[in-house]
Design a protein around this motif. Structure first.
Motif, PDB file in Angstrom:
ATOM      1  N   ASN A  33      17.660 -24.073 -13.351  1.00 27.31           N
ATOM      2  CA  ASN A  33      18.898 -23.375 -13.004  1.00 27.31           C
ATOM      3  C   ASN A  33      18.581 -22.126 -12.197  1.00 27.31           C
ATOM      4  O   ASN A  33      17.763 -21.293 -12.616  1.00 27.31           O
ATOM      5  N   SER A  91      19.696 -19.024 -11.762  1.00 26.40           N
ATOM      6  CA  SER A  91      20.642 -18.136 -12.438  1.00 26.40           C
ATOM      7  C   SER A  91      20.767 -16.805 -11.716  1.00 26.40           C
ATOM      8  O   SER A  91      19.759 -16.200 -11.336  1.00 26.40           O
ATOM      9  N   ASN A 100      23.725 -17.217 -23.379  1.00 23.17           N
ATOM     10  CA  ASN A 100      23.758 -18.148 -22.254  1.00 23.17           C
ATOM     11  C   ASN A 100      25.053 -18.939 -22.142  1.00 23.17           C
ATOM     12  O   ASN A 100      25.172 -19.809 -21.275  1.00 23.17           O
ATOM     13  N   ALA A 134      28.660 -17.839 -17.795  1.00 24.59           N
ATOM     14  CA  ALA A 134      28.317 -18.217 -16.415  1.00 24.59           C
ATOM     15  C   ALA A 134      29.107 -17.321 -15.460  1.00 24.59           C
ATOM     16  O   ALA A 134      30.202 -16.858 -15.795  1.00 24.59           O
ATOM     17  N   GLU A 148      22.796 -20.731  -6.583  1.00 27.45           N
ATOM     18  CA  GLU A 148      23.261 -20.115  -7.833  1.00 27.45           C
ATOM     19  C   GLU A 148      24.684 -20.568  -8.159  1.00 27.45           C
ATOM     20  O   GLU A 148      24.994 -20.899  -9.302  1.00 27.45           O
ATOM     21  N   GLU A 182      25.668 -22.598 -11.531  1.00 29.26           N
ATOM     22  CA  GLU A 182      26.598 -21.988 -12.486  1.00 29.26           C
ATOM     23  C   GLU A 182      27.849 -22.854 -12.648  1.00 29.26           C
ATOM     24  O   GLU A 182      28.358 -23.039 -13.753  1.00 29.26           O
ATOM     25  N   ARG A 240      26.920 -25.761 -14.817  1.00 28.95           N
ATOM     26  CA  ARG A 240      26.763 -25.359 -16.221  1.00 28.95           C
ATOM     27  C   ARG A 240      28.125 -25.303 -16.917  1.00 28.95           C
ATOM     28  O   ARG A 240      28.260 -25.682 -18.089  1.00 28.95           O
TER      29      ARG A 240
END
Length: 630
Positions: free
Chosen positions: A82, A84, A168, A171, A181, A185, A188
């Motif tokens: 990921n 992030s 976590n 997001a 990113e 996100e 996710r």
């Protein structure tokens, strides 16, 4: 969908890793003694476990590592990584005990889950903690949540608080993310790995299911209305999603939109009021400085004597100050003293702003840059005059007053990278004494306990726009920026500089009297039939060809005029005109303005049908209650 996902150009980031094959332990002796890189690579992987293949190749050589893979000493595996936008620093949550007002607010929201709640609380009243408590309850019920903030500059602070509480599960979605990113996100949220979406207005479209709460912080902010494609009103989308998910929508603000407060008075919204700051500190007193008196006494500086004196005292005490000026750049224009020529953008009908740091003239609409003029291109005169002061010049002048003090600037010119916001705010937070100079992005949401002085350099900037919301926006800006002072243990103070000290909006700001302001404003709106007692509809027509735009404007105006004849009682106003900004990004702009009654639900559909979608040469947009009519 974010454009990067629609286009399919961005994919998951897949990386290769290697592990030592324990089944080959007995074969290690077969590696030649002079193959030192292979031996070192195996020892590194055995000691460190799962290792990035690219890193291993760079450290011990690609040929050595590839040979080990071929001989099956190393096993290759792939893993999605990921990208992030959140840094990995450890953040500890703060155990907060709710005040009675906060607990009451949480209870009201949780007990009325199918309503829109207007959370009207003074600056520093702890609205964020209320949001987090509500979201926590929703997560316990296996639901998700959307939390919106108006500025990207507020996102790092909000994310930091929410990550400390929810880890976590958070997001982030906003325009400052890289394509990778944003892709990760978004996914996710879509696959349920994250259940809290935090971001600016576009995060209202987060791909969440079973939403338990939607929150719009600083709900009054104009950035929640998109004035570019896709054009949407975040409040409208939020109400739709809240209704579809049977969940509460919380609109939070210390200075709610007049329309929102009106709906809370008519019963459509549920009003929750927080009258006190969480630390029971008083609101900082506002001192109005009459700049006409300063001018008459021979002082032409942007800084009044009172402001310089208070800044000096603040710095000597090792505290922090915020200076607000809603105009960036060094100077707002460059003008010839002889013939009156003003340097303007070739693609837009606006003057160019002088930026001294880059030694450039810049257009704040299309981004074009031009070399600084040394003489007038019209008459050749070398005597050029600079216009009104911007934030860049403020910083330069303050450094002359306070050469040993940390002075930072936050505006659209200093936030070129996605980390700029956080870096500037972190540096300011750690520096004392310090001064932060900025535009409206510093006016809301920030919490610096050491800020004891706020200076509003030109309070009149937003007051005399040809906009029925000008007074409302001025009251909101002043109240919000004043609320940055005195949030810690020490009492704050505000210096408000104006050329119109007797204007009623400033007298209402003195006591942070939103209720009196609202009562005066709503009476005025009702008398003049402005929103919320009507709708303002703008049809914006743009084209690279002036005649094409003008001809279609005339054609659409005739259609709308016929519609008005059939619905005379529903129209207060209808007129076609050039836009105040006649050209932006090389496109000519015309507009048709209407003010119509709210009651006729079919009228807007008829307007849309009259206007249509334009054509290949001309673009047409319809906006309802636009934030900007220029």
């Amino acid at each position: 969908l974010p454009s990067q996902i629609r286009s399919g150009k961005v994919k998951e980031q897949i990386k290769e890793f290697v592990l030592f094959n324990e089944n080959m332990s007995g074969e290690l002796a077969n590696i030649k003694a002079n193959a030192q890189n292979q031996i070192n690579a195996i020892n590194y992987v055995k000691n460190n476990g799962l290792t990035n293949l690219a890193f291993l190749r760079s450290k011990f050589g690609a040929s050595s590592v590839n040979a080990l893979i071929k001989k099956q000493f190393l096993i290759v595996s792939t893993k999605q990584i990921n990208r992030s936008p959140l840094n990995n620093q450890e953040i500890s949550d703060i155990n907060v005990t709710l005040t009675n007002e906060q607990q009451n607010a949480v209870n009201i929201v949780l007990n009325n889950q199918n309503k829109v709640h207007l959370l009207y609380g003074v600056t520093g009243s702890g609205k964020t903690e209320i949001y987090m408590r509500v979201i926590s309850e929703m997560l316990n019920k296996k639901k998700s949540a959307i939390m919106l903030v108006p500025e990207i500059s507020l996102t790092p602070k909000t994310v930091k608080q929410f990550r400390a509480r929810f880890g976590n599960l958070v997001a982030v979605l906003h325009s400052g993310l890289s394509a990778g990113e944003k892709f990760d996100e978004w996914n996710r949220l879509r696959n349920g790995e994250a259940t809290i979406a935090i971001g600016a207005r576009s995060a209202i479209f987060a791909p969440l299911t079973n939403i338990g709460a939607i929150i719009i912080d600083e709900e009054h902010d104009s950035s929640y209305k998109s004035d570019s494609n896709p054009r949407y009103d975040t409040h409208t989308v939020a109400k739709f999603r809240a209704k579809a998910n049977a969940c509460p929508l919380i609109l939070g603000s210390a200075t709610p939109m007049v329309e929102s407060y009106y709906l809370s008075q008519t019963g459509e919204y549920n009003l929750i009021t927080l009258k006190n700051r969480v630390n029971n500190a008083p609101m900082p007193p506002i001192n109005i400085v009459d700049m006409t008196r300063e001018f008459r006494s021979g002082k032409t500086s942007l800084y009044s004597s009172a402001l310089i004196e208070n800044l000096t005292n603040t710095i000597n005490a090792g505290e922090q100050a915020i200076l607000f000026l809603n105009r960036r750049g060094f100077s707002s224009f460059l003008m010839c003293k002889e013939c009156g020529y003003v340097a303007s953008c070739s693609d837009c009908d606006v003057s160019l702003v002088y930026h001294k740091e880059d030694n450039m003239l810049k257009c704040h609409y299309c981004g074009k840059r031009f070399k600084v003029l040394t003489k007038c291109p019209m008459c050749g005169n070398q005597h050029l005059k600079l216009g009104n002061t911007g934030t860049e010049k403020v910083v330069q002048e303050l450094k002359e007053y306070f050469p040993k003090t940390k002075i930072l600037r936050m505006d659209n010119d200093t936030i070129s990278t996605k980390d700029s916001y956080a870096k500037i705010l972190t540096e300011f937070e750690k520096s004392k004494p310090a001064i932060l100079v900025g535009t409206q992005m510093i006016a809301k949401g920030h919490d610096f306990p050491l800020v004891t002085l706020v200076g509003i350099l030109d309070a009149d900037l937003s007051l005399f726009f040809c906009d029925f919301m000008a007074t409302e926006k001025t009251f909101q800006l002043i109240t919000q920026v004043a609320g940055r002072a005195g949030r810690g243990e020490k009492q704050g103070k505000v210096i408000l500089q104006t050329f119109f000290p007797k204007h009623y909006v400033y007298n209402l700001c003195l006591n942070y009297d939103y209720t009196r302001f609202y009562n005066k404003e709503i009476n005025l709106r009702e008398t003049t039939a402005f929103p919320p007692f009507s709708k303002i509809v703008r049809v914006l027509i743009t084209s690279e060809t002036e005649n094409s735009a003008r001809d279609l404007t005339h054609e659409l105006f005739l259609k709308l005029k016929n519609l008005k004849l059939k619905n005379k009682s529903d129209f207060y106003f209808l007129e076609a005109m050039r836009s105040p900004l006649t050209k932006i990004k090389n496109k000519f702009r015309f507009q048709i303005l209407m003010r119509v009654k709210n009651e006729n639900e079919n009228l807007m559909q008829s307007i849309f049908e009259c206007v249509g979608n334009g054509n290949q040469k001309v673009s047409v947009f319809v906006e309802i209650n636009p934030q900007n009519l220029s």
